[in-house]
Design an enzyme around this catalytic site. Structure first.
Site, PDB file in Angstrom:
ATOM      1  N   HIS A 114       0.906  -1.373   0.025  1.00 51.97           N
ATOM      2  CA  HIS A 114      -0.117  -0.145  -0.002  1.00 51.97           C
ATOM      3  C   HIS A 114       0.735   1.347  -0.290  1.00 51.97           C
ATOM      4  O   HIS A 114       2.324   1.067   0.594  1.00 51.97           O
ATOM      5  CB  HIS A 114      -1.299   0.356   0.599  1.00 51.97           C
ATOM      6  N   GLU A 163      -7.627  -5.257  -0.466  1.00 51.99           N
ATOM      7  CA  GLU A 163      -8.278  -5.581  -1.768  1.00 51.99           C
ATOM      8  C   GLU A 163      -8.979  -7.596  -0.831  1.00 51.99           C
ATOM      9  O   GLU A 163      -9.385  -7.795  -1.821  1.00 51.99           O
ATOM     10  CB  GLU A 163      -6.970  -5.555  -3.451  1.00 51.99           C
TER      11      GLU A 163
END
Length: 385
Positions: free
Chosen positions: A268, A321
């Site tokens: 991320h 995700e």
């Protein structure tokens, strides 16, 4: 301060990483701690304990609602779910492009049909009315576009169902099981807002021009449609399918990393710890259990170990995700609806940011460094024509 100093260029990192561009009361992402919040509350705690409407109210009003306020707010937003006839009639043509692509045009049509006016020309009360109308309509648009694309008729919204339950009902045509409603509601709440991501920043840039609220949302949807932003949950599940079995995890991941491929669902741009959304959604998935959850947990453990070995010094953990995809798959959502479902939640965060940006009349206008041939060059003589 002299004008020359005010207008002096300031170097910024690529992607504006770490650059503070404004102040906000809506929340923050503290990547080093693995923590993010909406207003003054932990976003993860809100997802675990509150309804979507509770958090929607919080983002728009700055406080959690009382029981009476929540009941009024639910009635107010539920009444805005139905679509104008002009919008409904256009959806079959738009559905050919898919739910997310169709949403861009459908939102524009909704704004034109409803007479949305520039933010610059209306007061805070009118802006809130427009924002509520758009947020309530987006799930109806998304599910109708999806069903039409599958050769099915849209399902009309039900005012007696909460936001998450109504979304699943409009998607499937069947009243959803309570455990699925709670799982999807937790996911939706967890994705309402997440700092100045690409789509939120896009919405605020457009809002700074004084454009109407729908124009801001259309720009945000466009940014969200990119696979590096909102398109990863389905790709993370595609990765699980490609790996297939536990004995293939190590070889598949090693080969992918050595080829320079991105491992979807990991890493991320902000978090340097485990993504708190991933931790929360892993818990939601584990309440369902089953082979998919077990395999996802195995893959997560091995991928993190292999990334630590192959990319030493980098903190690469699961992001939202992977388990977002697992949860939506368990709840029966088709993969092509993963990103649109993300959009059904994030529209509330976008709108809250738009409302906040509209309070500031300063247009967002950064600069770029020119790196082309040095000007002015002699203008070549035009050839005879």
């Amino acid at each position: 301060m002299p004008i020359a100093e005010v207008n002096a260029p300031i170097d910024a990192p690529r992607g504006l990483a770490g650059v503070i561009v404004t102040e906000t009361r809506l929340g923050d992402v503290r990547g080093a701690e693995g923590f993010y919040h909406y207003r003054q509350y932990s976003a993860v705690e809100l997802a675990a304990a509150r309804s979507f409407e509770d958090v929607w109210y919080l983002m728009f009003h700055g406080q959690l609602p009382s029981t009476a306020q929540l009941a009024t707010f639910r009635d107010e937003t539920a009444a805005l779910r139905a679509l104008p006839a002009a919008v409904r009639d256009a959806l079959p043509a738009l559905a050919r492009a898919g739910a997310l692509s169709g949403l861009r045009t459908a939102l524009s049509l909704l704004g034109a049909t409803a007479g949305f006016r520039p933010l610059y020309d209306i007061d805070a009360g009118r802006r809130r009315v427009d924002a509520l109308a758009a947020c309530a309509a987006v799930p109806t648009l998304i599910t109708a576009l999806h069903r039409l694309g599958q050769g099915l008729q849209p399902v009309e919204p039900r005012a007696d169902l909460g936001h998450a339950a109504n979304y699943l009902y409009m998607l499937t045509g069947e009243e959803p099981e309570p455990d699925r409603v709670r799982a999807i509601e937790a996911y939706l709440i967890s994705t309402i807002d997440h700092g100045f991501n690409a789509s939120t920043f896009t919405a605020r840039v457009i809002a700074s021009t004084g454009a109407d609220l729908v124009a801001c949302l259309v720009g945000a949807v466009g940014a969200l449609s990119g696979p590096l932003h909102g398109g990863a949950p389905s790709r993370a599940l595609d990765m699980l399918d490609a790996i297939g079995t536990p004995d293939r995890i190590d070889s598949w991941i090693r080969d992918s990393v050595l080829r320079g491929d991105r491992i979807m669902g990991f890493g991320h741009s902000v978090y340097r710890t485990e993504d708190p959304r991933s931790r929360m959604l892993r818990g939601v998935a584990e309440q369902f259990g089953g082979p998919l959850v077990d395999f996802a947990v195995q893959v997560e453990a091995r991928v993190e170990a292999l990334l630590a070995e192959l990319k030493p010094g980098r903190e690469l953990h699961t992001n939202v995700e992977l388990y977002a995809g697992v949860v939506m798959e368990l709840c029966g959502l088709p993969r092509e609806m993963f990103t649109p479902t993300f959009c059904a939640a994030r529209v509330v965060g976008w709108s809250a940011n738009i409302l906040e940006q509209a309070e500031d009349s300063k247009i967002i206008r950064p600069a770029a460094r020119y790196v082309g041939p040095p000007p002015p060059q002699p203008l070549p003589t035009a050839e005879p024509r």
